[in-house]
Design an enzyme around this catalytic site. Structure first.
Site, PDB file in Angstrom:
ATOM      1  CG  HIS A   1      -1.995  -1.109   1.128  1.00 54.82           C
ATOM      2  ND1 HIS A   1      -3.289  -0.659   0.792  1.00 54.82           N
ATOM      3  CD2 HIS A   1      -1.806  -2.418   1.221  1.00 54.82           C
ATOM      4  CE1 HIS A   1      -4.049  -1.800   0.672  1.00 54.82           C
ATOM      5  NE2 HIS A   1      -3.436  -3.056   0.954  1.00 54.82           N
TER       6      HIS A   1
ATOM      7  CG  ASP B   1      -0.203   9.128   1.268  1.00 56.54           C
ATOM      8  OD1 ASP B   1      -0.062   7.882   1.622  1.00 56.54           O
ATOM      9  OD2 ASP B   1      -0.546  10.081   1.664  1.00 56.54           O
TER      10      ASP B   1
HETATM   11  O1  LIG Z   1      -2.441   0.740  10.771  1.00 61.37           O
HETATM   12  P1  LIG Z   1      -1.815   1.953  11.284  1.00 61.37           P
HETATM   13  O2  LIG Z   1      -0.281   1.723  11.740  1.00 61.37           O
HETATM   14  O3  LIG Z   1      -2.657   2.604  12.190  1.00 61.37           O
HETATM   15  O4  LIG Z   1      -1.607   2.763   9.589  1.00 61.37           O
HETATM   16  C1  LIG Z   1      -2.692   2.898   9.122  1.00 61.37           C
HETATM   17  C2  LIG Z   1      -2.256   2.581   7.451  1.00 61.37           C
HETATM   18  O5  LIG Z   1      -1.376   3.461   7.090  1.00 61.37           O
HETATM   19  C3  LIG Z   1      -1.085   3.122   5.934  1.00 61.37           C
HETATM   20  O6  LIG Z   1      -1.979   3.076   4.653  1.00 61.37           O
HETATM   21  C4  LIG Z   1      -1.792   3.068   3.175  1.00 61.37           C
HETATM   22  O7  LIG Z   1      -2.859   2.461   2.612  1.00 61.37           O
HETATM   23  C5  LIG Z   1      -3.661   3.340   1.902  1.00 61.37           C
HETATM   24  C6  LIG Z   1      -4.541   2.575   1.153  1.00 61.37           C
HETATM   25  O8  LIG Z   1      -3.962   1.687   0.024  1.00 61.37           O
HETATM   26  C7  LIG Z   1      -3.021   4.181   1.095  1.00 61.37           C
HETATM   27  O9  LIG Z   1      -3.870   5.151   0.135  1.00 61.37           O
HETATM   28  C8  LIG Z   1      -1.966   4.919   1.713  1.00 61.37           C
HETATM   29  O10 LIG Z   1      -1.165   5.986   0.811  1.00 61.37           O
HETATM   30  C9  LIG Z   1      -0.704   4.182   2.736  1.00 61.37           C
HETATM   31  O11 LIG Z   1      -0.340   4.913   3.695  1.00 61.37           O
HETATM   32  C10 LIG Z   1      -0.411   1.620   5.780  1.00 61.37           C
HETATM   33  O12 LIG Z   1       0.313   1.197   4.479  1.00 61.37           O
HETATM   34  C11 LIG Z   1      -1.294   0.770   6.353  1.00 61.37           C
HETATM   35  O13 LIG Z   1      -0.851  -0.724   6.325  1.00 61.37           O
HETATM   36  C12 LIG Z   1      -1.892   1.205   7.623  1.00 61.37           C
HETATM   37  O14 LIG Z   1      -2.837   0.258   8.122  1.00 61.37           O
HETATM   38  O1  LIG Z   2     -11.352  10.692  10.696  1.00 60.80           O
HETATM   39  C1  LIG Z   2     -11.215  10.004   9.851  1.00 60.80           C
HETATM   40  C2  LIG Z   2     -10.023  10.308   9.072  1.00 60.80           C
HETATM   41  C3  LIG Z   2      -9.796   9.290   7.913  1.00 60.80           C
HETATM   42  N1  LIG Z   2     -10.619   8.295   7.815  1.00 60.80           N
HETATM   43  C4  LIG Z   2     -10.475   7.148   6.652  1.00 60.80           C
HETATM   44  O2  LIG Z   2      -8.838   6.720   6.652  1.00 60.80           O
HETATM   45  C5  LIG Z   2      -8.621   6.451   5.260  1.00 60.80           C
HETATM   46  C6  LIG Z   2      -7.147   7.186   5.111  1.00 60.80           C
HETATM   47  O3  LIG Z   2      -6.530   6.693   4.011  1.00 60.80           O
HETATM   48  P1  LIG Z   2      -5.603   7.381   3.315  1.00 60.80           P
HETATM   49  O4  LIG Z   2      -4.999   6.388   2.068  1.00 60.80           O
HETATM   50  O5  LIG Z   2      -5.726   8.655   2.920  1.00 60.80           O
HETATM   51  O6  LIG Z   2      -4.164   7.511   4.325  1.00 60.80           O
HETATM   52  P2  LIG Z   2      -3.536   6.226   5.396  1.00 60.80           P
HETATM   53  O7  LIG Z   2      -3.986   6.883   6.628  1.00 60.80           O
HETATM   54  O8  LIG Z   2      -4.016   5.048   4.811  1.00 60.80           O
HETATM   55  O9  LIG Z   2      -1.945   6.661   5.147  1.00 60.80           O
HETATM   56  C7  LIG Z   2      -9.470   7.105   4.591  1.00 60.80           C
HETATM   57  O10 LIG Z   2     -10.485   6.024   3.909  1.00 60.80           O
HETATM   58  C8  LIG Z   2     -10.379   8.169   5.259  1.00 60.80           C
HETATM   59  O11 LIG Z   2     -11.774   8.228   4.968  1.00 60.80           O
HETATM   60  C9  LIG Z   2     -11.630   8.258   8.600  1.00 60.80           C
HETATM   61  O12 LIG Z   2     -12.659   7.245   8.446  1.00 60.80           O
HETATM   62  N2  LIG Z   2     -12.126   9.103   9.623  1.00 60.80           N
END
Ligand SMILES: O=P(O)(O)OC[C@H]1O[C@H](O[C@H]2O[C@H](CO)[C@@H](O)[C@H](O)[C@H]2O)[C@H](O)[C@@H](O)[C@@H]1O
Ligand SMILES: O=c1ccn([C@@H]2O[C@H](COP(=O)(O)OP(=O)(O)O)[C@@H](O)[C@H]2O)c(=O)[nH]1
Length: 487
Positions: free
Chosen positions: A157, A364
């Site tokens: 991701h 990202d």
């Molecule tokens: O599980 P956490 O440590 O709390 O972090 C949350 C997630 O962050 C990252 O999200 C990624 O996935 C998104 C969907 O493909 C993408 O849009 C975003 O750019 C990425 O940063 C991480 O890769 C996940 O594993 C985490 O669960």
């Molecule tokens: O208050 C919040 C902030 C974020 N999100 C969700 O968290 C995801 C964030 O995904 P993103 O790929 O932008 O970034 P990541 O946190 O995975 O790096 C999106 O689907 C948002 O709709 C949510 O449900 N509530």
């Protein structure tokens, strides 16, 4: 064939709760509709040597979620340690933030091995396994060591950086060699895929043939699968969000003033300091924007036990206080800064209220917020997306106002342009982005990956096609494993 999806973070199917991160948000509808079993961490740990992993199982649409307590002795070294203090900074090209010990790597491998053993209980008949993200780079290799011959795929991701950055991760050769036990590796962008292939070709000296790496594990296909969203769901949420108290209170408080919105986890990859500095620059250099546009910044705390995240939280809070102190008035607050999350139904209403969406990460993988902001707009009067060219989403959302997040002046100018953009141009840009989102949904993303995974393994051995009809996941699970708690 059955499908098991594995990730560290899983979502709970509660519609009124915020999602933690895009991975969980994206996989929720996939599992709901595919009948897959989604296996991940419960967020809790368990002491001692577990003979059988402890799982809680919950129905989710036609699928199910199984959460496991991870081994207490290794959880910190795995999650806060190797995954988020070595791999995450490297994957986001922040070698300067890598902090890791030998023990962290051992814990990371132990948790990967633990998950592999646990997964053996979720396989009854032939099962395709789809592993998600950098927490489980070695899980495919552990499964192969346990004799699994089924299709195993992996989707990353995050971005994949240039080889020199990956070389800064301890044990990188061992780990990336282990990744080649997967039949299919999926990336968000072509740049990520190319960076991976050039590491494999250059550092490991392996042959690459038409996107397939040839290693001791056999053939590993490397493909691009940009993750999508359910755009129609966000549009529907947004259209009926006005009655939600948070949305209506926000609208009442604006008094005709324009609003920009940012929604991010508090993560150094998201570029929050640069974004706030750009607003500061805008209000300093172009004072006509004082009282005419404000920023609503939702910054959900994330990975708070890690020093770099604690430092960031302090830095952003200080900066917001400073900017509000200098530009604010008794009846005007330039930045509304919230350290809490909202449900996606509320978020859609907040997105629609804002004339400008600011999504300006330094790096990202995709950034789903960018896509959700677009999907939530009013087609008759859409807002403008200001988007970092270093977000994976920029490859598809080319008609956003693309910015360099390191160029504070350039971002300030883009925000000013967005706030003043005429309706015809806003519509033209929005139509083009919406077309992309509708043409590439989250369901399509998962169907494409699973179809390719099936094909890859067929190249190696004849396998039965994945089931067209979702199996009844819960019934299958109950018969497959004993000693689980159903919730
Ligand atoms: O599980 P956490 O440590 O709390 O972090 C949350 C997630 O962050 C990252 O999200 C990624 O996935 C998104 C969907 O493909 C993408 O849009 C975003 O750019 C990425 O940063 C991480 O890769 C996940 O594993 C985490 O669960
Ligand atoms: O208050 C919040 C902030 C974020 N999100 C969700 O968290 C995801 C964030 O995904 P993103 O790929 O932008 O970034 P990541 O946190 O995975 O790096 C999106 O689907 C948002 O709709 C949510 O449900 N509530």
């Amino acid at each position: 064939m059955n499908l098991v999806v594995v990730s560290n973070r899983v979502a709970r199917g509660k519609p009124n709760e915020p999602m933690t991160g895009g991975l969980a948000a994206a996989l929720l509808p996939v599992v709901e509709h595919s009948g897959a079993i989604w296996v991940g961490s419960s967020g809790r740990v368990r002491d001692g040597h577990q003979k059988e992993p402890f799982a809680e199982i919950e129905a989710l649409g036609s699928g199910a979620i199984a959460t496991l307590d991870l081994p207490a002795a290794h959880y910190g070294g795995y999650y806060e340690g190797f995954a988020n203090s070595a791999l995450w900074p490297a994957l986001h090209s922040r070698s300067d933030l890598i902090r890791v010990s030998r023990e962290d790597y051992v814990s990371y491998r132990e948790v990967n091995a633990f998950m592999a053993r646990a997964l053996m209980r979720f396989r009854k008949t032939r099962t395709a396994i789809w592993v998600q993200d950098y927490h489980f780079l070695a899980l495919g290799a552990e499964l192969r060591d346990l004799g699994v011959d089924d299709p195993i795929g992996f989707f990353l991701h995050t971005p994949w950086p240039v080889a020199a950055v990956m070389q800064g991760v301890p044990n990188h050769r061992e780990l990336i060699t282990a990744m080649l036990a997967y039949d299919l590796l999926g990336f968000q962008t072509e740049e990520d895929r190319q960076n991976f292939l050039s590491y494999v070709g250059g550092e490991l000296g392996l042959t690459i043939e038409d996107g397939v790496a040839l290693s001791q594990h056999g053939r590993t296909r490397c493909e691009v699968f940009p993750i999508g969203i359910d755009a129609e769901k966000f549009a529907a949420y947004a259209a009926k969000s006005a009655s939600h108290p948070d949305v209506s209170r926000l609208r009442r408080s604006l008094n005709g003033e324009r609003l920009a919105i940012g929604v991010d986890r508090l993560d150094y990859s998201k570029g929050l300091v640069n974004r706030i500095s750009a607003f500061d620059r805008l209000w300093t250099e172009q004072p006509q924007f004082l009282r005419s546009i404000s920023l609503l910044q939702i910054a959900n705390p994330s990975r708070g036990a890690i020093e770099a995240y604690g430092n960031l939280q302090n830095e952003v809070a200080r900066l917001v206080t400073d900017v509000n102190g200098r530009h604010g008035e008794v009846d005007w607050t330039p930045i509304r800064y919230l350290n809490k999350g909202f449900s996606q139904a509320v978020l859609a209403g907040l997105y629609r209220t804002a004339q400008v969406g600011v999504v300006t990460p330094l790096h990202d993988g995709m950034n789903l917020v960018a896509k959700e902001y677009v999907a939530a707009q009013n087609p008759a009067d859409p807002g403008v997306l200001v988007l970092s060219k270093f977000a994976g989403a920029a490859n598809e959302l080319e008609t956003a106002l693309l910015v360099n997040p390191h160029d504070i002046d350039g971002m300030a100018r883009a925000i000013a342009i967005a706030a003043a953009m005429p309706l015809t141009e806003r519509k033209m840009r929005w139509d083009a982005m919406m077309k992309k989102l509708r043409g590439h949904t989250i369901q399509q993303w998962s169907a494409d990956f699973v179809a390719e995974l099936e094909k890859c393994r067929t190249d190696k051995a004849a396998v039965a096609p994945l089931a067209a009809q979702p199996p009844q996941a819960l019934r299958w699970l109950k018969s497959a494993i004993s000693g689980v708690r159903l919730i």
